[in-house]
Design an enzyme around this catalytic site. Structure first.
Site, PDB file in Angstrom:
ATOM      1  N   GLU A  28       1.076  -1.635   0.139  1.00  0.00           N
ATOM      2  CA  GLU A  28      -0.153   0.068   0.185  1.00  0.00           C
ATOM      3  C   GLU A  28       1.010   1.223  -0.471  1.00  0.00           C
ATOM      4  OE1 GLU A  28      -3.161   0.119   3.125  1.00  0.00           O
ATOM      5  OE2 GLU A  28      -3.877  -2.046   1.559  1.00  0.00           O
ATOM      6  N   GLU A  62      -5.247  -8.460  -1.183  1.00  0.00           N
ATOM      7  CA  GLU A  62      -6.280  -8.531   0.143  1.00  0.00           C
ATOM      8  C   GLU A  62      -7.549  -8.542   0.208  1.00  0.00           C
ATOM      9  OE1 GLU A  62      -4.462  -4.803   2.579  1.00  0.00           O
ATOM     10  OE2 GLU A  62      -2.516  -5.644   2.685  1.00  0.00           O
TER      11      GLU A  62
HETATM   12  O1  AHR Z   1      -5.612  -6.132   6.487  1.00  0.00           O
HETATM   13  C1  AHR Z   1      -5.352  -5.284   7.537  1.00  0.00           C
HETATM   14  C2  AHR Z   1      -4.599  -3.776   6.843  1.00  0.00           C
HETATM   15  O2  AHR Z   1      -5.296  -3.614   5.603  1.00  0.00           O
HETATM   16  C3  AHR Z   1      -3.152  -4.459   6.045  1.00  0.00           C
HETATM   17  O3  AHR Z   1      -1.970  -3.944   6.701  1.00  0.00           O
HETATM   18  C4  AHR Z   1      -3.304  -3.245   5.106  1.00  0.00           C
HETATM   19  O4  AHR Z   1      -2.335  -2.845   3.912  1.00  0.00           O
HETATM   20  C5  AHR Z   1      -4.446  -2.415   4.237  1.00  0.00           C
HETATM   21  O5  AHR Z   1      -4.818  -1.763   4.678  1.00  0.00           O
END
Ligand code: AHR
Length: 513
Positions: A194, A317
């Protein structure tokens, strides 16, 4: 007369309880189109009780049976899931993680503050050896997320050398001194996480340049070790991010471009994980199904620069994100997992299967005790969530040949808004069995679906179903088997037509032979 009237009424009642849907299955395989098992990946961050108390309870723990500190019950459950890869150590945590803090004698390891997740002290007792050995125990491939934002190129180069270099070097020497002779040969590497947010608040142009630098030193002239380097990707619909990366990074340096998208109602009002309303449910499913549009649009951009699809879209994610369970640490992201989560998992995995020509890897966030977990633990107790069961039912698609399944679905409506009630995907495995996974997200109405089959003749169908009366239903430590898959009797095969009676709020997997 009375009898006729009754059957008339019964006919209309059954019409309103079951809506009609159609689908076509093209049952002939294309040998080039395989659903990568890596779509079924998981994610374990140093966040809340994911690692500590989730995976790892410490070597000295006498209460919870473990192997080198890793819970045996968790290992057994995850092995049944056939976890193909596991992403670690973050997430946001990855860009604060200095891997050298987590090697060597545990008593000498420094403690740090986990700044992103609750400001708790991290004692680094679970580090590189612990994670990579655990992956061996699970039979899963590690996916290491490298620190770009607060680390250095040298640090990441050293990590690659430490875990992968067979010959003699300062890093391989250090590894051997720490008890591991042979390298682990880690293939999957994330370069930052991110980068548009917790990974440094970078612009895409700046990140692309940084990526080129890091990726160069990780792999040398020819990348002879075949590292699969994954660039930190877009936040949901940030299409410009994907555009800039695909344009500015040479594709021979790029295994995959990531994408993060959570099924969230509103980041400022995420709603409860358990006691939610049908309005909450509808909004969550809308956000989950938005994945289809995201994948189509990011894919179109990637196709422009990479028509041969050499670069993978890696959704590393995804999952549902709600308010934390009342009374738990807000920084630990612990939430309950209900039938709503089973629906998210089912529809999302169908989307991934159907786009498996470009999506070749994905990671559900997260495996244990965090966000849309497949496992929840409470000291020595452990339970499998509805999401676990969906991931297990769907693992028949891992490395199977993709089969096109087009579904014409009835609507699930809420006020003036509507969503497709039924979604599906299909594949044929290496043993010749064909599998169809179907989801009905409508919480009140069952769905009849007629699938016409093209290009194959089947003799038998059987299946399993995951369903429950209410979308809020879930497993608890006292009733861990409240929701679990059952045999499914609602499928019938007649010639080339398969008819399926999907209960309300259900996930079904069918096997055709
Ligand atoms: O999964 C939780 C968080 O969500 C992670 O650390 C981040 O990459 C995202 O914003």
């Amino acid at each position: 007369m009375k009898k006729r009237l009754l059957s008339f009424l019964f006919f209309f009642a059954s019409l309103s309880a079951y809506a009609q849907n159609t689908a076509t299955l093209s049952a002939q395989t294309n040998p080039e189109r395989v659903i990568s098992r890596h779509i079924y990946g998981h994610f374990a961050e140093h966040l809340g009780r994911s690692i500590y108390g989730g995976f790892y309870v410490g070597e000295d723990n006498k209460k919870i049976p473990n192997t080198a500190g890793v819970r045996n019950d968790v290992v057994e459950a995850l092995k049944r899931l056939k976890v193909p890869n596991l992403r670690w150590p973050g997430g946001c945590f990855a860009d604060t993680y200095h891997w050298k803090d987590g090697i060597g004698p545990k008593e000498n390891r420094p403690t740090i503050v986990n700044t992103w997740w609750g400001g708790v002290t991290e004692n680094n007792s679970f580090g590189t050896h612990d994670f990579l050995n655990m992956c061996e125990l699970l039979g899963t491939e590690p996916y290491l997320a490298g620190n770009m934002a607060s680390g250095t190129v040298q640090e990441l180069m050293d990590w690659v050398q430490y875990v992968n270099f067979e010959g003699e070097s300062p890093m391989s020497k250090l590894r051997k001194e720490n008890g591991r002779e042979k390298p682990w040969n880690v293939k999957f590497w994330g370069v930052g996480n991110e980068a548009w947010g917790c990974g440094g608040n970078m612009t895409p142009d700046y990140y692309a340049n940084e990526y080129r630098k890091y990726a160069t030193f990780m792999a040398g002239w020819t990348n002879e070790n075949n590292l699969f380097r994954i660039a930190s990707g877009a936040n949901s619909a940030d299409y410009n991010w994907t555009e800039v990366l695909m344009k500015n990074i040479p594709h021979n340096m790029l295994g995959g471009v990531a994408l993060h998208h959570y099924a969230v109602i509103d980041w400022n009002k995420k709603g409860p994980s358990k006691d939610f309303t049908e309005q909450h449910y509808f909004a969550t499913m809308k956000s989950a199904l938005f994945m289809e549009e995201l994948v189509n649009k990011h894919t179109a951009i990637m196709d422009k620069y990479d028509p041969k699809k050499t670069v993978a879209l890696v959704v590393d994610e995804w999952g549902g994100w709600y308010e934390v369970d009342p009374g738990t640490n807000p920084g630990f992201l612990y939430q309950q997992n209900t039938m709503r989560d089973a629906m998210i998992a089912g529809v999302t995995l169908n989307i991934f299967n159907n786009h498996s020509d470009r999506i070749r890897m994905a990671n559900l966030a997260q495996a244990i005790n965090v966000l849309q977990a497949v496992i929840l633990t409470d000291e020595e107790k452990m339970l499998l969530t509805p999401t676990y069961h969906v991931m297990e039912m769907y693992n028949v698609h891992q490395d199977a040949f993709y089969l096109p399944l087009t579904v014409k679905s009835a609507d699930y409506t809420m006020g003036n808004d509507k969503l497709p009630a039924v979604s599906g995907s299909a594949s044929k495995d290496k043993n010749g069995a064909t599998h169809i996974t179907l989801v009905n997200i409508d919480p009140k109405k069952g769905q009849d679906i007629t699938v016409s089959i093209d290009g194959a003749k089947f003799k038998s169908v059987n299946g399993r179903v995951l369903t429950s009366k209410n979308i809020q239903d879930h497993n608890t430590f006292d009733k861990p088997d409240n929701i679990k898959p059952a045999n499914f009797k609602g499928a019938n095969l007649k010639g080339n037509n398969l008819t399926v009676k999907l209960p309300a709020c259900s996930v079904v997997v069918l096997e055709l032979k």
